[in-house]
Write a protein that holds these residues in place. Sequence first.
Motif, short mmCIF file in Angstrom:
data_model
loop_
_atom_site.label_atom_id
_atom_site.label_comp_id
_atom_site.label_asym_id
_atom_site.label_seq_id
_atom_site.Cartn_x
_atom_site.Cartn_y
_atom_site.Cartn_z
N PRO A 1 0.83 -1.21 0.00
CA PRO A 1 0.00 0.00 0.00
C PRO A 1 0.87 1.27 0.00
O PRO A 1 1.94 1.28 0.62
N PRO A 2 0.42 2.31 -0.69
CA PRO A 2 1.26 3.51 -0.86
C PRO A 2 1.66 4.18 0.45
O PRO A 2 2.81 4.59 0.61
N ASN A 3 0.73 4.33 1.38
CA ASN A 3 1.08 5.02 2.63
C ASN A 3 2.11 4.21 3.42
O ASN A 3 3.02 4.75 4.03
N TRP B 1 3.80 -0.59 -5.94
CA TRP B 1 2.68 0.11 -5.31
C TRP B 1 1.35 -0.52 -5.73
O TRP B 1 1.12 -0.78 -6.90
N THR C 1 -0.18 4.94 -7.70
CA THR C 1 -0.19 6.13 -6.83
C THR C 1 0.62 7.25 -7.45
O THR C 1 1.69 7.01 -8.02
N SER D 1 2.84 10.34 -6.42
CA SER D 1 3.48 10.97 -5.26
C SER D 1 3.97 12.36 -5.65
O SER D 1 4.62 12.53 -6.68
N SER E 1 -5.06 6.74 -8.96
CA SER E 1 -5.96 6.07 -8.02
C SER E 1 -5.77 6.59 -6.61
O SER E 1 -6.70 6.58 -5.79
N HIS E 2 -4.55 7.01 -6.29
CA HIS E 2 -4.23 7.44 -4.93
C HIS E 2 -3.14 8.50 -5.02
O HIS E 2 -2.35 8.49 -5.97
N VAL E 3 -3.12 9.41 -4.06
CA VAL E 3 -2.10 10.47 -4.06
C VAL E 3 -1.45 10.53 -2.68
O VAL E 3 -2.14 10.47 -1.65
N VAL E 4 -0.13 10.63 -2.65
CA VAL E 4 0.59 10.87 -1.40
C VAL E 4 1.59 12.02 -1.65
O VAL E 4 1.83 12.39 -2.78
N HIS F 1 4.19 9.09 -11.09
CA HIS F 1 3.07 8.16 -11.10
C HIS F 1 3.63 6.75 -10.96
O HIS F 1 4.24 6.21 -11.89
N SER G 1 -1.43 10.68 3.28
CA SER G 1 -2.55 11.10 2.42
C SER G 1 -3.50 12.02 3.18
O SER G 1 -4.63 12.24 2.75
#
Lengths: 131, 245
Positions: free
Chosen positions: B17-19, B42, B46, B48, B65-68, B78, B237
């Motif tokens: 998972p990204p986080n 990832w 994600t 970043s 799909s997700h941003v950190v 990406h 996030s």
Amino acid sequence: MRPNDRKYSTSHEWAKKDGDTIVVGITDFAIEELSSGNTSDLVYCDLPDLGRILEVGETFGEIESVKAVADLNAPIGGEVVEVNSSLEEHLEKMAEDPWGAGWLVRIKPSGSEYDELMDAEAYEKHIAAPH
Amino acid sequence: MTRAQHPWRLITTLGAPPNFNMALDEALLEIGGAPTLRLYTWQPDTLSLGYFQKYAEVPGVAQASHVVRRITGGGAIHHAGELTFSLTTDLSDPIYQGAVPRSYERVHFAVIQALGQVGVRAKLRLDDSLASDQAATGMCFHHSTPLDIAWMGRKGMGSAQRRRGGRVLHHGSIKLATTPIEGAIATTSECGPCTEPADLIPHLCLAFEQELGMRLERGVPSPAERELASRLEPRYSDPEFLRRR
């Protein structure tokens, strides 16, 4: 030899007495490590708010070069009473004049940590040693 | 380059998972344990942001799909179709002695050797201009510097560092494939058989051992590193952190 009118921390900040306050910046060595002599490599500097109380060694800001973000650490404890806001538009001052116009913050000291910092001779030895 | 070899821990977490990815790297930086090479991918894909980037200046955030937000500098990446690595060690480590650019040269030289083993003729960009350079996207792969790694005239690896308390965290992203957010960048899959992280991992490990003096030993995060990582995970996030600039 670097200026002997101020003192130095192991993390490459300098501190210079000015009346009852102490002006803080980072050394040419630190800037060279981050930028390799290219002033345009420094891209951002984040400095603290006025009135912030710092403990010695506390991270008070961050500097970004093209390839690295590095912490700025307080060489002494005290209250931030002035911030060099001109750096926001002219970050190149840090590389061009690290001992003068490139200063970062002015701190009203809360203790005597200044006396425990390195003098210029000791700092020269510090950066000459493997680190 | 021949170096005396020193033990480095190797932690591999594919599809993480990204986080967790970001939090574990920060925990490794903070705890100050053994020098560590992490290899990871990832899940989900994600985007970043670089530590100082302005959220509004990276249009790609709307498509991922997700941003950190990373704690390392540089541009947005990406993370899809790539092998990501992180190096965490003391700044006294021979790899990181001297000016920041010298450390990039050392690490990038090793990566170039690894890429050569999978048929990718990579080199430092130096004074070349790259077809992948684009304005106003905020993406790491659309902006290049002389020490970036490129092949086929495009940037194929992104890298950034964070230095804190006498330690360094060094991120690297090697592109195996591209995505609509990053478009025409260099990828290993267009040069030959390296289409999956597993195709590159053994070559990267060997190159780091030979060129950077590592003696890799498989390991896992310590309980203290895991505990700190789990506490740090939510921040990556957190809207306040994401939009801090």
